[in-house]
Scaffold this motif. Structure first.
Motif, PDB file in Angstrom:
ATOM      1  N   VAL A 172       0.820  -1.225   0.000  1.00  0.00           N
ATOM      2  CA  VAL A 172       0.000   0.000   0.000  1.00  0.00           C
ATOM      3  C   VAL A 172       0.852   1.273   0.000  1.00  0.00           C
ATOM      4  CG1 VAL A 172      -1.998  -1.085   1.078  1.00  0.00           C
ATOM      5  CG2 VAL A 172      -0.222  -0.114   2.524  1.00  0.00           C
ATOM      6  N   SER A 173       2.175   1.096  -0.160  1.00  0.00           N
ATOM      7  CA  SER A 173       3.044   2.280  -0.136  1.00  0.00           C
ATOM      8  C   SER A 173       3.030   3.030  -1.468  1.00  0.00           C
ATOM      9  CB  SER A 173       4.472   1.847   0.197  1.00  0.00           C
ATOM     10  OG  SER A 173       4.931   0.961  -0.829  1.00  0.00           O
ATOM     11  N   ILE A 174       2.552   2.364  -2.535  1.00  0.00           N
ATOM     12  CA  ILE A 174       2.593   3.007  -3.862  1.00  0.00           C
ATOM     13  C   ILE A 174       1.458   4.033  -3.956  1.00  0.00           C
ATOM     14  CG2 ILE A 174       2.542   2.623  -6.363  1.00  0.00           C
ATOM     15  CD1 ILE A 174       3.461  -0.277  -5.784  1.00  0.00           C
ATOM     16  N   THR A 175       1.799   5.278  -4.239  1.00  0.00           N
ATOM     17  CA  THR A 175       0.785   6.339  -4.265  1.00  0.00           C
ATOM     18  C   THR A 175       0.078   6.379  -5.627  1.00  0.00           C
ATOM     19  OG1 THR A 175       2.464   7.919  -4.941  1.00  0.00           O
ATOM     20  CG2 THR A 175       1.999   7.788  -2.589  1.00  0.00           C
ATOM     21  N   GLY A 176      -1.019   7.166  -5.676  1.00  0.00           N
ATOM     22  CA  GLY A 176      -1.762   7.306  -6.934  1.00  0.00           C
ATOM     23  C   GLY A 176      -2.850   6.264  -7.105  1.00  0.00           C
ATOM     24  N   TYR A 177      -3.037   5.422  -6.077  1.00  0.00           N
ATOM     25  CA  TYR A 177      -4.056   4.364  -6.143  1.00  0.00           C
ATOM     26  C   TYR A 177      -4.948   4.413  -4.907  1.00  0.00           C
ATOM     27  CZ  TYR A 177      -1.323   2.171  -9.864  1.00  0.00           C
ATOM     28  OH  TYR A 177      -0.660   1.928 -11.034  1.00  0.00           O
ATOM     29  N   SER A 178      -6.165   3.928  -5.098  1.00  0.00           N
ATOM     30  CA  SER A 178      -7.034   3.676  -3.948  1.00  0.00           C
ATOM     31  C   SER A 178      -6.951   2.186  -3.633  1.00  0.00           C
ATOM     32  CB  SER A 178      -8.481   4.042  -4.309  1.00  0.00           C
ATOM     33  OG  SER A 178      -9.356   3.542  -3.333  1.00  0.00           O
ATOM     34  N   TYR A 179      -6.747   1.856  -2.362  1.00  0.00           N
ATOM     35  CA  TYR A 179      -6.694   0.454  -1.923  1.00  0.00           C
ATOM     36  C   TYR A 179      -7.962   0.197  -1.118  1.00  0.00           C
ATOM     37  CZ  TYR A 179      -1.723   0.717  -3.123  1.00  0.00           C
ATOM     38  OH  TYR A 179      -0.543   0.875  -3.793  1.00  0.00           O
ATOM     39  N   TRP A 180      -8.802  -0.732  -1.558  1.00  0.00           N
ATOM     40  CA  TRP A 180     -10.068  -0.936  -0.859  1.00  0.00           C
ATOM     41  C   TRP A 180     -10.504  -2.396  -0.938  1.00  0.00           C
ATOM     42  CZ3 TRP A 180     -14.647  -1.703  -4.027  1.00  0.00           C
ATOM     43  CH2 TRP A 180     -14.427  -1.547  -5.402  1.00  0.00           C
ATOM     44  N   PHE A 181     -11.454  -2.742  -0.085  1.00  0.00           N
ATOM     45  CA  PHE A 181     -11.985  -4.115  -0.107  1.00  0.00           C
ATOM     46  C   PHE A 181     -13.499  -4.049   0.034  1.00  0.00           C
ATOM     47  CE2 PHE A 181     -11.563  -3.195   4.391  1.00  0.00           C
ATOM     48  CZ  PHE A 181     -12.661  -3.830   4.981  1.00  0.00           C
ATOM     49  N   ASP A 182     -14.159  -5.100  -0.430  1.00  0.00           N
ATOM     50  CA  ASP A 182     -15.595  -5.196  -0.173  1.00  0.00           C
ATOM     51  C   ASP A 182     -15.962  -6.633   0.161  1.00  0.00           C
ATOM     52  OD1 ASP A 182     -15.320  -6.162  -2.733  1.00  0.00           O
ATOM     53  OD2 ASP A 182     -16.898  -4.960  -3.622  1.00  0.00           O
ATOM     54  N   THR A 183     -17.128  -6.767   0.820  1.00  0.00           N
ATOM     55  CA  THR A 183     -17.557  -8.082   1.302  1.00  0.00           C
ATOM     56  C   THR A 183     -18.990  -8.377   0.868  1.00  0.00           C
ATOM     57  OG1 THR A 183     -18.259  -7.023   3.356  1.00  0.00           O
ATOM     58  CG2 THR A 183     -16.084  -8.032   3.361  1.00  0.00           C
ATOM     59  N   THR A 184     -19.231  -9.659   0.545  1.00  0.00           N
ATOM     60  CA  THR A 184     -20.599 -10.163   0.351  1.00  0.00           C
ATOM     61  C   THR A 184     -20.812 -11.200   1.459  1.00  0.00           C
ATOM     62  OG1 THR A 184     -19.914 -12.007  -1.055  1.00  0.00           O
ATOM     63  CG2 THR A 184     -20.332  -9.897  -2.168  1.00  0.00           C
ATOM     64  N   PRO A 185     -22.009 -11.788   1.572  1.00  0.00           N
ATOM     65  CA  PRO A 185     -22.176 -12.762   2.663  1.00  0.00           C
ATOM     66  C   PRO A 185     -21.115 -13.874   2.668  1.00  0.00           C
ATOM     67  CG  PRO A 185     -24.313 -12.178   1.785  1.00  0.00           C
ATOM     68  CD  PRO A 185     -23.295 -11.500   0.908  1.00  0.00           C
TER      69      PRO A 185
END
Length: 454
Positions: A172-185
């Protein structure tokens, strides 16, 4: 796929959706050929969606579903072609177990979170390390099976690819990006999304030559296309807005009702039901109530069901197509919905004569993609509210408003339940971007207008 490609090569006109077009660009970038042939003219309808869809394709993601499908193929390979390699079964079980454990650690389903922040949690960090160890184990065991089965050879490649993607998403050190997660059941996905696709998209346009045409009812904020063109790195040789074919002065009315509570104030849903129930009842349904959140949609849906005599449909109780078909068939229903119904829905005639919007559609401030775009804007010395949040909300509102008048014979009322349209300076930017609909603050005028429907 080969047949479809041959047909496309022989055709004069090829129609694809945005996703396939951008998948084609992404494949070309890897040097793996192409799906769509070259063309002289590229036309994008609903082009306002392109920047966000392009971000997905120029980013990377990995999901527990991919890990569990890999496990399933390893198990099949073990049972059919490598029965002597008991370790394969152990690998498959461990992959399922470690990805399921991580899904539980990531919390509630239906959540989008900031992956950078999530990695600060010791329990999430531990689960990621276990998952990577299991993938290392899978690669080592599959290496021993190389050459024995096409299925297991492909699984070896996939295990390496998935491991590489998880490594990348965790850097996650590389800039210029969004780091995200999502969940389903049952599953989770991890994503990195570039905050700007302008350079990449501009590069593609330069490479492809030809004419590029972008159309949508919601490309401009006021008369300014800058928000859209800057996100895609476009320098258009021509840009213009065409007047609407609809006569909004006679066909529509817009109301921002008086006596509204402030947005997000306690008991908002209850007050909206009390205020708008009589309008919906008098209009015999024929109404979309578009909400900016799932929680507001559910609360309004439940309350309206307790108080109205007309049928109340709620998005998510069945598929989008079935919900829409039922709304049309009933002819006197209220549909309470969110995101999916704000755009791309075409209900003409008497079935829909009232669209109500609960509040201005600013993206939730904790949305990880928005957060990252705001941070990026600040780093560049910009003004995030004016350059990111406001233009996005204006374009979304224009989409919602566009559900009302779909034909030259349609008539209807638009009710926006947000005082900020009239009390804040930026309200003027929203209003200037909407069609020139006569405005009122008096719900009785709306009731009278709707009662004159033929």
């Amino acid at each position: 796929m080969l047949k479809a490609r041959k047909k496309a090569l022989d055709a004069d006109l090829v129609v694809v959706n945005h996703h396939l077009f951008l998948a084609d660009l992404a494949i070309k970038e890897t040097g793996f050929g192409e799906l769509i042939p070259e063309a002289d003219v590229f036309i994008f309808d609903e082009a306002h969606q392109l920047p966000d869809i392009a971000s997905q394709y120029f980013g990377q993601s990995v999901s527990s579903r991919q890990i569990q499908e890999l496990a399933k193929d390893i198990e099949i390979g073990y049972r059919t072609e490598a029965k002597d390699m008991r370790q394969l079964q152990k690998v498959a079980e461990k992959l399922v177990q470690t990805s399921s454990d991580m899904r539980i650690t990531l919390g509630e389903p239906g959540f989008r979170g900031n992956w950078r922040e999530a990695l600060n949690s010791p329990s999430i960090k531990r689960d990621v390390e276990r998952l990577l160890e299991t993938l290392d184990f899978a690669v080592d065991v599959l290496k021993l099976a190389l050459g024995r089965s096409q299925l297991l050879d492909a699984a070896f490649e996939r295990a390496n690819l998935i491991k590489g993607r998880i490594d990348r998403v965790c850097d996650v050190s590389i800039t210029g990006y969004s780091y995200w997660f999502d969940t389903t059941p049952r599953h989770f996905s991890l994503h990195i999304t570039p905050l700007s696709v302008a350079d990449k998209f501009h590069e593609q346009i330069e490479m492809k030559q030809g004419s590029w045409i972008f159309t949508s009812a919601t490309l401009a904020v006021g008369e300014d296309f800058g928000h859209f063109t800057s996100r895609l790195g476009l320098t258009p040789s021509q840009q213009f807005s065409l007047p609407s074919p609809f006569d909004y002065q006679t066909q529509a009315r817009l109301c921002v009702p008086r006596y509204l509570p402030e947005p997000n104030s306690p008991g908002m849903a209850e007050k909206l039901v009390r205020l708008l129930g009589p309008v919906i009842e008098q209009n015999q349904g024929r109404c979309f109530f578009l909400c900016t959140s799932h929680s507001m949609m559910r609360e309004l849906g439940e309350r309206f069901r307790e108080t109205l005599t007309v049928p109340v449909l709620m998005q998510g109780e069945t598929s989008k197509q079935k919900t829409l078909a039922e709304f049309m068939e009933l002819g006197n229903a209220l549909l309470v919905a969110t995101g999916a119904f704000w755009e791309g829905i075409d209900v003409r005639g008497d079935a829909l004569s009232c669209v109500i919007i609960d509040k201005l559609p600013f993206t939730a401030p904790d949305d990880p993609l928005l957060k990252a775009r705001i941070e990026d804007c600040q780093l560049k010395g910009g003004e995030p509210f004016a350059q990111v949040q406001l233009p996005d909300a204006v374009i979304t509102l224009k989409q919602g408003v566009g559900r009302l008048i779909r034909d030259k014979t349609d008539r209807g009322a638009l009710i926006i339940c947000d005082n900020r349209l009239v009390t804040r300076d930026y309200g003027g930017i929203f209003l200037a971007s909407l069609p020139s609909i006569p405005r009122t603050r008096d719900l009785n005028i709306i009731k009278d207008f709707l009662s004159q429907q033929k």
